[in-house]
Design a protein around this motif. Structure first.
Motif, PDB file in Angstrom:
ATOM      1  N   LEU A  87       7.294  -3.764  -7.772  1.00 29.64           N
ATOM      2  CA  LEU A  87       6.055  -2.953  -7.306  1.00 29.64           C
ATOM      3  C   LEU A  87       5.874  -3.370  -5.553  1.00 29.64           C
ATOM      4  O   LEU A  87       5.486  -2.148  -5.301  1.00 29.64           O
ATOM      5  CB  LEU A  87       5.071  -3.924  -8.078  1.00 29.64           C
ATOM      6  CG  LEU A  87       3.463  -3.267  -7.705  1.00 29.64           C
ATOM      7  CD1 LEU A  87       3.463  -1.815  -8.210  1.00 29.64           C
ATOM      8  CD2 LEU A  87       2.499  -4.149  -8.578  1.00 29.64           C
ATOM      9  N   ASP A 125      -4.769  -2.611  -1.848  1.00 30.60           N
ATOM     10  CA  ASP A 125      -4.309  -1.883  -3.049  1.00 30.60           C
ATOM     11  C   ASP A 125      -3.176  -2.491  -3.857  1.00 30.60           C
ATOM     12  O   ASP A 125      -2.999  -2.791  -5.005  1.00 30.60           O
ATOM     13  CB  ASP A 125      -4.033  -0.611  -2.786  1.00 30.60           C
ATOM     14  CG  ASP A 125      -5.297   0.138  -2.312  1.00 30.60           C
ATOM     15  OD1 ASP A 125      -6.431  -0.085  -2.869  1.00 30.60           O
ATOM     16  OD2 ASP A 125      -5.384   1.162  -1.504  1.00 30.60           O
ATOM     17  N   LYS A 129      -2.786  -4.206  -7.442  1.00 31.48           N
ATOM     18  CA  LYS A 129      -1.707  -3.721  -8.599  1.00 31.48           C
ATOM     19  C   LYS A 129      -0.865  -5.208  -9.106  1.00 31.48           C
ATOM     20  O   LYS A 129      -0.597  -5.063 -10.157  1.00 31.48           O
ATOM     21  CB  LYS A 129      -0.753  -2.880  -7.965  1.00 31.48           C
ATOM     22  CG  LYS A 129      -1.386  -1.393  -7.794  1.00 31.48           C
ATOM     23  CD  LYS A 129      -1.254  -0.715  -9.056  1.00 31.48           C
ATOM     24  CE  LYS A 129      -1.375   0.736  -8.907  1.00 31.48           C
ATOM     25  NZ  LYS A 129      -1.678   1.470 -10.005  1.00 31.48           N
ATOM     26  N   SER A 132      -2.504  -6.861 -11.458  1.00 29.17           N
ATOM     27  CA  SER A 132      -2.740  -6.251 -13.028  1.00 29.17           C
ATOM     28  C   SER A 132      -1.452  -6.304 -13.632  1.00 29.17           C
ATOM     29  O   SER A 132      -1.450  -5.744 -14.994  1.00 29.17           O
ATOM     30  CB  SER A 132      -3.051  -4.729 -12.874  1.00 29.17           C
ATOM     31  OG  SER A 132      -1.953  -3.878 -12.209  1.00 29.17           O
TER      32      SER A 132
END
Length: 145
Positions: A87, A125, A129, A132
């Motif tokens: 990510l 941001d 993420k 999550s």
């Protein structure tokens, strides 16, 4: 409040700001050993140097200095760290270091340093993420430089 940066031509900056950058360059190059020596060499007061030193950077230095250290608590399950790293990479972050503790009670602490000058989206941001991702228990910035 978010920091804002401007690209400004050197010739319109106040002399003290330009000299502050010169002092920082002398110190970084090892040409002088102390701030006192450097400010004397460029003709700047120490108080002016300390006033401006954290606010003036060469553009290429500013990019290199965008390193964020992030601490995570991750469940001890296969693939979670891999998902976190993927990510970060997908956002344009470059992982510089990874330190992981031995898992205790099914949770491991992982600290990564990420170079963020090429992020494709906002750092907040990315952090959202990361929070999550299933198995990520905590995400916290512990250092920024």
């Amino acid at each position: 409040m978010r920091e804002r940066y401007y690209l400004v031509r050197e010739d319109i900056l106040p002399e003290a700001v330009v000299k502050t950058l010169q002092v920082k360059q002398l110190l970084a190059a090892g040409s002088v050993r102390t701030v006192h020596e450097a400010v004397e060499q460029v003709g700047l007061s120490r108080s002016a140097f300390y006033k401006y030193k954290d606010g003036i950077h060469q553009l290429n230095q500013l990019e290199r200095d965008r390193i964020v250290t992030v601490s995570f608590d991750l469940e001890h399950r296969s693939g979670i760290l891999s998902q976190v790293l993927a990510l970060v990479a997908s956002f344009g972050g470059n992982v510089l270091t990874i330190n992981q503790s031995i898992p205790l009670q099914g949770v491991a602490n992982v600290v990564i340093s990420v170079e963020t000058s090429h992020l494709t989206e906002d750092l907040d941001d990315l952090l959202d993420k990361l929070r999550s991702v299933q198995g990520v228990k905590r995400v916290q910035i512990v250092g920024q430089g």
